[in-house]
Design a protein around this motif. Structure first.
Motif, PDB file in Angstrom:
ATOM      1  N   ILE A 137       5.625  -5.263  10.142  1.00  0.00           N
ATOM      2  CA  ILE A 137       5.683  -4.170   9.169  1.00  0.00           C
ATOM      3  C   ILE A 137       5.991  -2.858   9.873  1.00  0.00           C
ATOM      4  O   ILE A 137       5.773  -2.719  11.078  1.00  0.00           O
ATOM      5  CB  ILE A 137       4.370  -4.055   8.356  1.00  0.00           C
ATOM      6  N   ASP A 138       6.492  -1.900   9.103  1.00  0.00           N
ATOM      7  CA  ASP A 138       6.757  -0.570   9.640  1.00  0.00           C
ATOM      8  C   ASP A 138       5.890   0.450   8.894  1.00  0.00           C
ATOM      9  O   ASP A 138       5.053   0.082   8.070  1.00  0.00           O
ATOM     10  CB  ASP A 138       8.251  -0.223   9.552  1.00  0.00           C
ATOM     11  N   ASP A 139       6.112   1.727   9.177  1.00  0.00           N
ATOM     12  CA  ASP A 139       5.287   2.787   8.581  1.00  0.00           C
ATOM     13  C   ASP A 139       5.424   2.894   7.066  1.00  0.00           C
ATOM     14  O   ASP A 139       4.543   3.437   6.404  1.00  0.00           O
ATOM     15  CB  ASP A 139       5.632   4.144   9.201  1.00  0.00           C
ATOM     16  N   THR A 140       6.530   2.402   6.527  1.00  0.00           N
ATOM     17  CA  THR A 140       6.727   2.528   5.082  1.00  0.00           C
ATOM     18  C   THR A 140       6.210   1.331   4.298  1.00  0.00           C
ATOM     19  O   THR A 140       6.135   1.387   3.076  1.00  0.00           O
ATOM     20  CB  THR A 140       8.224   2.727   4.745  1.00  0.00           C
ATOM     21  N   PHE A 141       5.837   0.264   4.986  1.00  0.00           N
ATOM     22  CA  PHE A 141       5.389  -0.948   4.297  1.00  0.00           C
ATOM     23  C   PHE A 141       4.145  -0.651   3.464  1.00  0.00           C
ATOM     24  O   PHE A 141       3.110  -0.258   3.997  1.00  0.00           O
ATOM     25  CB  PHE A 141       5.090  -2.069   5.298  1.00  0.00           C
ATOM     26  N   ARG A 142       4.270  -0.831   2.168  1.00  0.00           N
ATOM     27  CA  ARG A 142       3.152  -0.662   1.220  1.00  0.00           C
ATOM     28  C   ARG A 142       2.373   0.632   1.493  1.00  0.00           C
ATOM     29  O   ARG A 142       1.138   0.660   1.438  1.00  0.00           O
ATOM     30  CB  ARG A 142       2.211  -1.858   1.255  1.00  0.00           C
ATOM     31  N   ASN A 143       3.116   1.721   1.735  1.00  0.00           N
ATOM     32  CA  ASN A 143       2.440   2.994   2.008  1.00  0.00           C
ATOM     33  C   ASN A 143       1.859   3.578   0.717  1.00  0.00           C
ATOM     34  O   ASN A 143       2.164   3.116  -0.391  1.00  0.00           O
ATOM     35  CB  ASN A 143       3.363   3.977   2.727  1.00  0.00           C
ATOM     36  N   THR A 144       1.021   4.587   0.859  1.00  0.00           N
ATOM     37  CA  THR A 144       0.305   5.148  -0.297  1.00  0.00           C
ATOM     38  C   THR A 144       1.252   5.646  -1.389  1.00  0.00           C
ATOM     39  O   THR A 144       1.033   5.329  -2.565  1.00  0.00           O
ATOM     40  CB  THR A 144      -0.662   6.261   0.166  1.00  0.00           C
ATOM     41  N   PRO A 145       2.307   6.407  -1.075  1.00  0.00           N
ATOM     42  CA  PRO A 145       3.213   6.834  -2.154  1.00  0.00           C
ATOM     43  C   PRO A 145       3.839   5.647  -2.900  1.00  0.00           C
ATOM     44  O   PRO A 145       4.032   5.706  -4.120  1.00  0.00           O
ATOM     45  CB  PRO A 145       4.286   7.655  -1.433  1.00  0.00           C
TER      46      PRO A 145
ATOM     47  N   GLU B  26      -4.683   4.771  -1.571  1.00  0.00           N
ATOM     48  CA  GLU B  26      -4.742   4.812  -0.108  1.00  0.00           C
ATOM     49  C   GLU B  26      -5.459   3.574   0.437  1.00  0.00           C
ATOM     50  O   GLU B  26      -4.989   2.937   1.391  1.00  0.00           O
ATOM     51  CB  GLU B  26      -5.453   6.084   0.346  1.00  0.00           C
ATOM     52  N   ASP B  27      -6.580   3.227  -0.175  1.00  0.00           N
ATOM     53  CA  ASP B  27      -7.334   2.036   0.251  1.00  0.00           C
ATOM     54  C   ASP B  27      -6.526   0.760   0.026  1.00  0.00           C
ATOM     55  O   ASP B  27      -6.553  -0.151   0.854  1.00  0.00           O
ATOM     56  CB  ASP B  27      -8.659   1.942  -0.506  1.00  0.00           C
ATOM     57  N   LEU B  28      -5.806   0.703  -1.074  1.00  0.00           N
ATOM     58  CA  LEU B  28      -4.991  -0.465  -1.375  1.00  0.00           C
ATOM     59  C   LEU B  28      -3.852  -0.608  -0.373  1.00  0.00           C
ATOM     60  O   LEU B  28      -3.542  -1.710   0.078  1.00  0.00           O
ATOM     61  CB  LEU B  28      -4.454  -0.355  -2.801  1.00  0.00           C
ATOM     62  N   SER B  29      -3.265   0.509   0.023  1.00  0.00           N
ATOM     63  CA  SER B  29      -2.220   0.495   1.049  1.00  0.00           C
ATOM     64  C   SER B  29      -2.771  -0.091   2.349  1.00  0.00           C
ATOM     65  O   SER B  29      -2.138  -0.959   2.966  1.00  0.00           O
ATOM     66  CB  SER B  29      -1.690   1.913   1.290  1.00  0.00           C
ATOM     67  N   LYS B  30      -3.950   0.353   2.738  1.00  0.00           N
ATOM     68  CA  LYS B  30      -4.578  -0.169   3.961  1.00  0.00           C
ATOM     69  C   LYS B  30      -4.828  -1.670   3.838  1.00  0.00           C
ATOM     70  O   LYS B  30      -4.593  -2.427   4.781  1.00  0.00           O
ATOM     71  CB  LYS B  30      -5.895   0.563   4.242  1.00  0.00           C
ATOM     72  N   PHE B  31      -5.307  -2.089   2.667  1.00  0.00           N
ATOM     73  CA  PHE B  31      -5.571  -3.508   2.445  1.00  0.00           C
ATOM     74  C   PHE B  31      -4.295  -4.323   2.575  1.00  0.00           C
ATOM     75  O   PHE B  31      -4.267  -5.360   3.242  1.00  0.00           O
ATOM     76  CB  PHE B  31      -6.198  -3.736   1.063  1.00  0.00           C
ATOM     77  N   TYR B  32      -3.208  -3.880   1.942  1.00  0.00           N
ATOM     78  CA  TYR B  32      -1.934  -4.611   2.005  1.00  0.00           C
ATOM     79  C   TYR B  32      -1.420  -4.705   3.439  1.00  0.00           C
ATOM     80  O   TYR B  32      -0.851  -5.726   3.834  1.00  0.00           O
ATOM     81  CB  TYR B  32      -0.869  -3.934   1.145  1.00  0.00           C
TER      82      TYR B  32
END
Length: 119
Positions: free
Chosen positions: A55-63, A38-44
């Motif tokens: 970017i959109d909602d799916t860009f580098r998302n947690t899943p 989750e933190d990595l997704s936020k960082f990206y």
């Protein structure tokens, strides 16, 4: 919106370096993998915005990050399970580099993280 499924852009070196670093950090210190992803997704996402990417909602998302961790498990010499087999050439090379010179990857990853941290 177009009904065709949109693919995520390929991971760039900076993203892969941080991914490999975070994967092994999580594995070696027992961190909560879900929280790290989750933190990595936020960082990206912060990094992408600072670089001016749309970017959109799916860009580098947690899943998606969790799936990337799954590909690294397949490259992890110590992992006894089965990981995903669709890792990129870049990630394969960086995992090998991590095994050969972990301090180099760790230093590079920390510099990248510091470069994009929120002010």
């Amino acid at each position: 919106m177009n009904s065709a499924k949109r693919r995520q852009p390929k991971f760039q070196r900076e993203e892969c370096v941080v991914l490999v670093y975070k994967y092994f950090m999580t594995k070696n210190n027992g961190s909560n993998q879900n929280q790290v992803c989750e933190d990595l997704s936020k960082f990206y996402r912060i990094r992408a915005k600072k670089l001016g990417y749309k970017i959109d909602d799916t860009f580098r998302n947690t899943p998606g990050i969790e799936m990337q961790f799954g590909t690294l498990k397949n490259l992890d010499k110590d992992y006894k399970g089965i990981g995903f087999t669709n890792s990129s050439k870049l990630c394969r090379e960086l995992v090998e580099e991590y095994y050969e010179k972990p301090d180099v990857i760790i230093k590079e990853a920390e510099e990248i993280i510091n470069k994009y941290e929120e002010e």
